[in-house]
Motif scaffolding. Structure first.
Motif, PDB file in Angstrom:
ATOM      1  N   ASN A   9       0.870  -1.175   0.000  1.00  0.00           N
ATOM      2  CA  ASN A   9       0.000   0.000   0.000  1.00  0.00           C
ATOM      3  C   ASN A   9       0.908   1.226   0.000  1.00  0.00           C
ATOM      4  O   ASN A   9       1.558   1.511   1.002  1.00  0.00           O
ATOM      5  CB  ASN A   9      -0.886  -0.036   1.265  1.00  0.00           C
ATOM      6  CG  ASN A   9      -1.683   1.239   1.444  1.00  0.00           C
ATOM      7  OD1 ASN A   9      -1.806   2.052   0.521  1.00  0.00           O
ATOM      8  ND2 ASN A   9      -2.232   1.421   2.638  1.00  0.00           N
ATOM      9  N   HIS A  96      -9.376   0.786   5.120  1.00  0.00           N
ATOM     10  CA  HIS A  96      -8.073   0.974   5.766  1.00  0.00           C
ATOM     11  C   HIS A  96      -8.257   1.852   7.006  1.00  0.00           C
ATOM     12  O   HIS A  96      -9.061   2.777   7.005  1.00  0.00           O
ATOM     13  CB  HIS A  96      -7.078   1.620   4.788  1.00  0.00           C
ATOM     14  CG  HIS A  96      -5.674   1.583   5.296  1.00  0.00           C
ATOM     15  ND1 HIS A  96      -5.204   2.495   6.210  1.00  0.00           N
ATOM     16  CD2 HIS A  96      -4.655   0.727   5.044  1.00  0.00           C
ATOM     17  CE1 HIS A  96      -3.942   2.196   6.495  1.00  0.00           C
ATOM     18  NE2 HIS A  96      -3.583   1.133   5.801  1.00  0.00           N
ATOM     19  N   GLU A 168      -5.234  -5.652  10.394  1.00  0.00           N
ATOM     20  CA  GLU A 168      -4.239  -4.615  10.641  1.00  0.00           C
ATOM     21  C   GLU A 168      -4.504  -3.940  11.986  1.00  0.00           C
ATOM     22  O   GLU A 168      -5.307  -2.995  12.058  1.00  0.00           O
ATOM     23  CB  GLU A 168      -4.294  -3.563   9.536  1.00  0.00           C
ATOM     24  CG  GLU A 168      -4.019  -4.112   8.152  1.00  0.00           C
ATOM     25  CD  GLU A 168      -3.423  -3.046   7.245  1.00  0.00           C
ATOM     26  OE1 GLU A 168      -2.300  -3.263   6.791  1.00  0.00           O
ATOM     27  OE2 GLU A 168      -4.056  -2.013   7.032  1.00  0.00           O
ATOM     28  N   ALA A 172      -0.171  -0.967  15.207  1.00  0.00           N
ATOM     29  CA  ALA A 172       1.036  -1.518  14.563  1.00  0.00           C
ATOM     30  C   ALA A 172       1.295  -0.883  13.199  1.00  0.00           C
ATOM     31  O   ALA A 172       2.309  -1.156  12.570  1.00  0.00           O
ATOM     32  CB  ALA A 172       0.895  -3.029  14.414  1.00  0.00           C
ATOM     33  N   ILE A 173       0.370  -0.024  12.751  1.00  0.00           N
ATOM     34  CA  ILE A 173       0.509   0.536  11.401  1.00  0.00           C
ATOM     35  C   ILE A 173       1.417   1.760  11.412  1.00  0.00           C
ATOM     36  O   ILE A 173       1.124   2.752  12.077  1.00  0.00           O
ATOM     37  CB  ILE A 173      -0.873   0.891  10.807  1.00  0.00           C
ATOM     38  CG1 ILE A 173      -1.708  -0.380  10.662  1.00  0.00           C
ATOM     39  CG2 ILE A 173      -0.716   1.582   9.462  1.00  0.00           C
ATOM     40  CD1 ILE A 173      -3.096  -0.142  10.131  1.00  0.00           C
ATOM     41  N   GLY A 212      -1.190  -6.963   8.467  1.00  0.00           N
ATOM     42  CA  GLY A 212      -0.577  -5.667   8.163  1.00  0.00           C
ATOM     43  C   GLY A 212      -0.234  -4.933   9.438  1.00  0.00           C
ATOM     44  O   GLY A 212      -1.023  -4.945  10.396  1.00  0.00           O
ATOM     45  N   GLY A 213       0.914  -4.309   9.452  1.00  0.00           N
ATOM     46  CA  GLY A 213       1.348  -3.550  10.626  1.00  0.00           C
ATOM     47  C   GLY A 213       2.837  -3.713  10.796  1.00  0.00           C
ATOM     48  O   GLY A 213       3.291  -4.664  11.428  1.00  0.00           O
ATOM     49  N   SER A 214       3.587  -2.798  10.151  1.00  0.00           N
ATOM     50  CA  SER A 214       5.049  -2.775  10.263  1.00  0.00           C
ATOM     51  C   SER A 214       5.707  -4.095   9.869  1.00  0.00           C
ATOM     52  O   SER A 214       6.680  -4.533  10.501  1.00  0.00           O
ATOM     53  CB  SER A 214       5.470  -2.349  11.679  1.00  0.00           C
ATOM     54  OG  SER A 214       4.961  -1.067  11.969  1.00  0.00           O
ATOM     55  N   VAL A 215       5.181  -4.717   8.829  1.00  0.00           N
ATOM     56  CA  VAL A 215       5.847  -5.928   8.295  1.00  0.00           C
ATOM     57  C   VAL A 215       7.150  -5.484   7.628  1.00  0.00           C
ATOM     58  O   VAL A 215       7.193  -4.476   6.923  1.00  0.00           O
ATOM     59  CB  VAL A 215       4.941  -6.653   7.266  1.00  0.00           C
ATOM     60  CG1 VAL A 215       5.694  -7.803   6.598  1.00  0.00           C
ATOM     61  CG2 VAL A 215       3.671  -7.156   7.928  1.00  0.00           C
ATOM     62  N   LEU A 233      -0.094  -7.125   4.117  1.00  0.00           N
ATOM     63  CA  LEU A 233      -0.379  -5.821   3.521  1.00  0.00           C
ATOM     64  C   LEU A 233       0.674  -4.895   4.125  1.00  0.00           C
ATOM     65  O   LEU A 233       0.726  -4.711   5.336  1.00  0.00           O
ATOM     66  CB  LEU A 233      -1.807  -5.359   3.850  1.00  0.00           C
ATOM     67  CG  LEU A 233      -2.235  -3.989   3.295  1.00  0.00           C
ATOM     68  CD1 LEU A 233      -2.031  -3.898   1.784  1.00  0.00           C
ATOM     69  CD2 LEU A 233      -3.700  -3.714   3.613  1.00  0.00           C
TER      70      LEU A 233
HETATM   71  C1  PEP Z   1      -0.653  -0.263   5.975  1.00  0.00           C
HETATM   72  O1  PEP Z   1      -0.692   0.873   5.608  1.00  0.00           O
HETATM   73  O2  PEP Z   1      -1.577  -1.024   5.636  1.00  0.00           O
HETATM   74  C2  PEP Z   1       0.464  -0.720   6.804  1.00  0.00           C
HETATM   75  C3  PEP Z   1       0.395  -1.909   7.344  1.00  0.00           C
HETATM   76  O3  PEP Z   1       1.516   0.139   6.963  1.00  0.00           O
HETATM   77  P1  PEP Z   1       2.959  -0.203   7.628  1.00  0.00           P
HETATM   78  O4  PEP Z   1       3.441  -1.460   6.975  1.00  0.00           O
HETATM   79  O5  PEP Z   1       3.801   0.978   7.301  1.00  0.00           O
HETATM   80  O6  PEP Z   1       2.735  -0.389   9.085  1.00  0.00           O
END
Ligand code: PEP
Length: 252
Positions: A9, A96, A168, A172-173, A212-215, A233
């Motif tokens: 994303n 989102h 997500e 953690a995003i 999703g979240g700082s992967v 994601l």
């Molecule tokens: C996101 O925007 O969906 C996301 C998970 O961002 P990030 O990987 O930067 O935490």
């Protein structure tokens, strides 16, 4: 067998020219590295045409980050699914957390968009997840239940093949904090069980659930090793080949 689905994303990053250049480099690197996951990138609306052109024939999906809940009309500044489809975009991210929190998108509104996307023959990556306050208050399951039942209201069982869920956790995003693989897996297991209850165990078994979240390169393997985690994601780490390549080749 659920095929790993890794998505980037781009949020409000990448001008059309930068996005096209980056997409070409990414496709080349992915091919050379033998990446064999289902791959998607979601550029900003105006960058989509250039990226579609750059990724032609690569098999990498180009998705939108959002769309309007109408096909056309007096909605200044908005983009409709019909416009996206005309470009060749067949996938859209909906719900989102940045849209839920900054633009006050409700589950009812997201549900209207999910239903319209399906009606228009599009695939949806539906984001759900709790805030830190909700998690600490023991409300994780309640929040996920509200989002899943609200956002998927009236989605028919036969249309669930068009839905991917992205779990997500909001905390953690973009924060550098990641859910532990165990915590993420248990939230994914809850989502899968809820979908089984709402639809059937077959549909739940085939449902792709991304985390999703700082992967990033150092946590992706442990996350993807979990039974209920079928993909990722990715926000920040999807913006450079150096950071995204190890994620899409996590299994190499
Ligand atoms: C996101 O925007 O969906 C996301 C998970 O961002 P990030 O990987 O930067 O935490």
């Amino acid at each position: 067998m659920r095929k790993a689905y890794i998505a980037g994303n781009w949020k409000m990053n990448m001008t059309p020219s930068k996005g096209a250049r980056f997409a070409s480099e990414l496709a080349k690197a992915a091919k050379e590295a033998g990446a064999d996951v289902k791959m998607m990138v979601a550029p900003p609306f105006v960058t989509i045409p250039a990226v579609l052109e750059a990724l032609k024939g690569t098999g990498i999906i180009v998705a939108a980050q959002n769309m309007n809940d109408h096909v056309s009309g007096a909605y200044t500044g908005e983009v409709s699914p019909e416009m996206l489809k005309d470009l060749g975009v067949e996938t859209v991210i909906l719900g989102h957390s940045e849209r839920r929190s900054y633009y006050k998108e409700s589950d009812e509104f997201i549900n209207r968009k999910v239903l319209l996307a399906i009606e228009q023959g599009m695939d949806v990556v539906l984001c759900v997840g709790e805030t830190l306050e909700e998690r600490e208050g023991g409300k994780l399951e309640e929040v996920l239940t509200t989002q899943l039942t609200g956002d998927l209201k009236d989605v028919k069982p036969e249309d669930m093949k068009h839905i991917t869920i992205a779990y997500e956790p909001v905390w953690a995003i973009g924060t550098g904090k990641t859910a532990t693989p165990e915590d993420a897996d248990s939230a994914h297991a809850f989502i899968r069980a809820k979908v089984a209850e709402m639809y059937s165990s077959d549909i739940a078994e085939n449902l792709i659930i991304q985390y999703g979240g700082s992967v990033n390169a150092s946590n992706v393997k442990a996350l993807m090793a979990k039974e209920n985690i079928d993909g990722a994601l990715v926000g920040g780490a999807s913006l450079s080949v150096e950071k995204f390549l190890p994620i899409i080749t996590y299994d190499k």
